[in-house]
Enzyme design. Structure first.
Site, PDB file in Angstrom:
ATOM      1  N   ARG A   1     -72.940 -46.069 -41.006  1.00 37.11           N
ATOM      2  CA  ARG A   1     -71.877 -47.061 -41.207  1.00 37.11           C
ATOM      3  C   ARG A   1     -71.283 -46.926 -42.613  1.00 37.11           C
ATOM      4  NH1 ARG A   1     -76.788 -49.539 -42.382  1.00 37.11           N
ATOM      5  NH2 ARG A   1     -76.866 -50.131 -44.586  1.00 37.11           N
TER       6      ARG A   1
ATOM      7  N   GLU B   1     -83.872 -41.789 -44.350  1.00 44.63           N
ATOM      8  CA  GLU B   1     -83.111 -42.172 -43.166  1.00 44.63           C
ATOM      9  C   GLU B   1     -81.616 -42.029 -43.427  1.00 44.63           C
ATOM     10  OE1 GLU B   1     -83.406 -46.849 -43.005  1.00 44.63           O
ATOM     11  OE2 GLU B   1     -85.388 -46.028 -43.392  1.00 44.63           O
TER      12      GLU B   1
ATOM     13  N   HIS C   1     -84.318 -44.882 -55.481  1.00 43.92           N
ATOM     14  CA  HIS C   1     -83.602 -44.787 -54.208  1.00 43.92           C
ATOM     15  C   HIS C   1     -82.216 -44.245 -54.523  1.00 43.92           C
ATOM     16  CE1 HIS C   1     -81.940 -46.843 -50.354  1.00 43.92           C
ATOM     17  NE2 HIS C   1     -81.092 -45.945 -50.789  1.00 43.92           N
TER      18      HIS C   1
END
Ligand code: MV4
Length: 442
Positions: A290, A286, A207
């Site tokens: 934020r 995705e 990731h």
């Protein structure tokens, strides 16, 4: 420039924002729940205001109370931190309706990225590589064609998902229909949106996420990547920057694509594009709209204060930094310190009876706890972040080993020992790990 910012959060991130405000000469308003009356963010703010009882739902998620607090204190902007209302489209919208600035992207951008199908489509249209998938599940033949093409395993995901809810991995035809049905039910329950889609399931990716910073004049910079593969049950545990598997060419290539995409959609504020990385290829999953928990590792290697920049672009100022000003220097690692039982991972709230936090060159602790502080059971179990910096990865690792040894937190259980074991493990030391690391680790 803003005169006063209300910080709609608690814990370490409230302090992080507060510190940036102080350096910018901006007054701060802390909000808090009943149980947080003596929390550090309340003590450090210029003003504070109680917005409700202990439960997050009636305090830190209580939109009317927070808007009222901002109005009463005459705040001209609200910083949402991460979690809570930080990616709530309605919150951003209501704030703007009250002529208060939401420190984050427009509510339209929050909405756009809140739907993962839309987000993927937008990135795909902008030339960002995405995972092969199918969104229209109304035609069985089309689904079969898709699966014939990409082959099992595939994954069912919720359009409004995130954090692993409404997800099902499918390995054979016999399970497909049932998995889609189950995912839909879970998605409806969790997000009030039963829309799901299919993707080819990557079995051992890393990731890796790219940090972006954009002003309201179309200027976009990327700030390298973070490797966040060390996670357990979709909770990240350790993050680092840069990733030990990327070379400059690969980094520049994916960063260029991210910048182009952000320019195309006119994104504003800080953001993170999340990718799976397998066999030297990036696949967009995705986008987070934020400031993220792990932003400090990016700050350490770029020397850029992301929160200050976030506030400055929210005022409408032009970015003072060009892409050519940004370089990644050295390595940074972050360990998330949780109040939790070391084996069961069950939260361990309670009073901290003795506290000593590590320090010294290259060691940063972002935390709001203190000696004698009682950790309430109502919120997240993350009580701090230990971040180290070194001129190379080995130095950052040595600092982390030393800092974890030095850290004393008595009275509650923490995951400090778990971090020590991970940091000294062969695979982590080599940087040779993917998202399955923790499920194989003991
Ligand atoms: C995936 C995947 C493999 N292939 N998608 C997990 C959370 C959600 N944001 C997406 N997730 C995944 N999507 C495809 N096509 C594996 C995961 C995944 C994962 C991703 C990042 C970090 C940790 C993870 C743990 C389990 C599954």
């Amino acid at each position: 420039m803003f005169k006063k910012i209300l910080i709609a959060n608690r814990g370490e991130i409230a302090l992080r924002v507060l510190r940036a405000c102080r350096e910018l000469g901006i007054k701060t308003v802390a909000i808090h729940s009943d149980v947080d009356e003596s929390a550090m963010h309340v003590r450090m703010a210029d003003e504070s205001i109680c917005v409700g009882p202990a439960s997050a739902q009636s305090s830190y998620l209580n939109i009317p109370a927070i808007i009222t607090a901002a109005t009463l204190t005459d705040a001209d902007a609200i910083h949402p931190g991460y979690g809570f209302l930080s990616e709530n489209q309605r919150f951003a919208e209501i704030i703007e309706e009250h002529n208060i600035k939401f420190i984050g992207p427009s509510s339209e951008h929050i909405k756009m990225m809140g739907n993962k199908i839309d987000a993927k489509k937008i990135m795909d249209d902008s030339g960002v590589p995405t995972v092969k998938g199918i969104n229209d599940l109304s035609n069985k033949e089309k689904i079969n064609d898709f699966i014939k093409n990409v082959k099992y395993p595939i994954i069912v995901k919720a359009a409004s998902g995130g954090g692993g809810k409404g997800m099902r991995v499918v390995t054979e035809d016999d399970d497909l229909e049932k998995s889609i049905k189950e995912a839909k039910i879970e998605a409806k329950k969790s997000f009030n949106d039963e829309n799901v889609y299919l993707e080819k399931f990557l079995t051992s990716p890393k990731h890796i996420e790219i940090q972006v910073l954009c002003d309201s004049h179309g200027n976009v910079v990327t700030l390298g990547e973070r490797d966040c593969s060390i996670q357990r049950k979709h909770q990240k545990l350790i993050e680092e920057s840069p990733s030990s598997v990327l070379n400059e060419t690969e980094r520049d290539k994916i960063s260029d694509l991210c910048r182009k995409a952000m320019k195309k959609i006119n994104y504003e504020g800080v953001g993170t594009l999340e990718f799976l990385y397998e066999n030297n290829e990036f696949y967009f999953m995705e986008m987070n709209t934020r400031l993220q928990v792990e932003h400090p590792v990016t700050e350490m290697v770029t020397g850029i204060d992301l929160v200050k920049e976030q506030i400055l672009v929210a005022t409408g100022e032009k970015l003072q930094i060009n892409q050519s000003d940004i370089s990644l220097n050295g390595n940074s690692i972050e360990c998330r310190i949780n109040a939790e039982h070391p084996e069961s991972f069950i939260p361990s709230p309670g009073k901290i009876t003795q506290y000593h936090q590590p320090g010294g060159l290259g060691v940063r602790v972002d935390s709001a706890v203190y000696d004698g502080y009682s950790i309430p059971s109502n919120y997240d179990s993350m009580i701090g972040k230990l971040i180290t910096y070194g001129s190379n990865r080995q130095e950052a690792l040595k600092k982390m080993t030393r800092a974890l040894e030095e850290y004393v937190i008595m009275g509650i259980n923490t995951n400090i020992q778990l971090h020590q074991k991970i940091i000294k493990s062969d695979e982590f030391t080599k940087g040779n790990y993917d998202i399955n690391f923790m499920s194989k680790f003991n």
